[in-house]
Design an enzyme around this catalytic site. Structure first.
Site, PDB file in Angstrom:
ATOM      1  CG  ASP A 144      -1.308  -5.579 -10.951  1.00  0.00           C
ATOM      2  OD1 ASP A 144      -2.206  -5.690 -11.703  1.00  0.00           O
ATOM      3  OD2 ASP A 144      -1.912  -5.056 -10.047  1.00  0.00           O
ATOM      4  CG  ASP A 148      -8.393  -9.669 -17.738  1.00  0.00           C
ATOM      5  OD1 ASP A 148      -8.906  -9.486 -17.100  1.00  0.00           O
ATOM      6  OD2 ASP A 148      -8.913  -9.125 -18.719  1.00  0.00           O
ATOM      7  CE1 TYR A 201     -13.280   2.953  -8.788  1.00  0.00           C
ATOM      8  CE2 TYR A 201     -14.068   5.061  -7.600  1.00  0.00           C
ATOM      9  CZ  TYR A 201     -13.533   3.623  -7.035  1.00  0.00           C
ATOM     10  OH  TYR A 201     -11.797   3.430  -6.348  1.00  0.00           O
ATOM     11  CE  LYS A 211     -13.605   0.991  -6.201  1.00  0.00           C
ATOM     12  NZ  LYS A 211     -12.807  -1.170  -6.124  1.00  0.00           N
TER      13      LYS A 211
END
Length: 251
Positions: free
Chosen positions: A38, A59, A155, A159
């Site tokens: 993370d 990252d 977004y 996705k």
């Protein structure tokens, strides 16, 4: 049916909180040796301490970072059997008109949700192919299957791309003993961003959202983790290229 992951080495991204943390916890409780990744150093360290996993701060929006992470895991644990990409999110881009979205706004969403998934799969592929075994699960979204909320252009697009990547990788990796599937959550109050989104709906909007779900409740991170663990299990060895909506029937 008992799902066990003894002697399996797993990587879960986005594990500092929410869905990623729930998946990592469930894997650890089921016998896997778990590595967590993370960008939130404090959060991923906290998760690792609680479940007895190894934390990596990274990252993963570049191929170099993904290659480095996979190399570190293989050096420490000798292999990588399981990859779960749960990192991503809206990065605060909710309820904004398309005219407001800058190029950098667009690209940061793709870097978190799609680029990292591609680069991680690319880095893990040689390891899993050599072993003749692998389980990869991407955490997509209902927004990656159909239009949902207004103002999540980047977004939703990211996705959708992640779902496409999942299906393509399933086709390419299947002959090598590697399955690739996706879990598409409905609305889950799993982190500060989703909490803010929930609060923004107000009482009437919240009531309308819940009433649109067959089970009349919101999901939990554990609901998503349970579905993910099935895809990762031995019992799901002949399932690949699938997208499972875990949304209480909303879809």
């Amino acid at each position: 049916m008992q799902l066990r992951f003894d002697n399996r080495v797993a990587l879960v991204t986005g594990a500092a909180q929410g869905i990623g943390r729930a998946i990592a916890t469930a894997l650890a409780q089921s016998g896997a040796k778990v590595h967590l990744a993370d960008i939130d150093a404090e959060g991923v360290a906290a998760t690792a301490k609680v479940i007895g996993a190894q934390a990596h701060v990274a990252d993963l929006g570049s191929p170099e970072a993904a290659q480095k992470l996979i190399a570190e895991i293989v050096a420490a644990s000798g292999k990588l059997d399981i990859l779960v990409h749960a990192a991503g999110g809206v990065r605060g881009q909710v309820g904004r008109s398309i005219e407001e979205i800058s190029e950098s706004d667009w690209r940061v969403i793709f870097a978190a949700n799609v680029d990292a998934a591609f680069f991680l799969a690319q880095a893990a592929a040689p390891v899993m192919k050599q072993a003749g075994y692998g389980r990869i699960v991407t955490i997509s979204s209902g927004a990656g299957l159909r239009p949902s909320l207004t103002g999540i252009q980047a977004y939703s697009s990211a996705k959708h791309a992640l779902v496409g990547l999942t299906k393509q990788l399933a086709w390419e990796f299947g002959p090598k003993g590697i399955t690739v599937n996706s879990v598409a959550p409905g609305f889950v109050r799993s982190n500060p961003a989703t909490e803010r989104q929930w609060e923004s709906y107000g009482p009437e909007g919240q009531k309308k959202l819940v009433e649109g779900i067959h089970t009349r409740r919101l999901g939990t991170p554990d609901d998503i983790a349970n579905a993910t663990l099935f895809f990762l299990s031995e019992q799901a060895g002949w399932i690949t290229g699938q997208v499972l909506s875990v949304d209480g029937g909303r879809s």
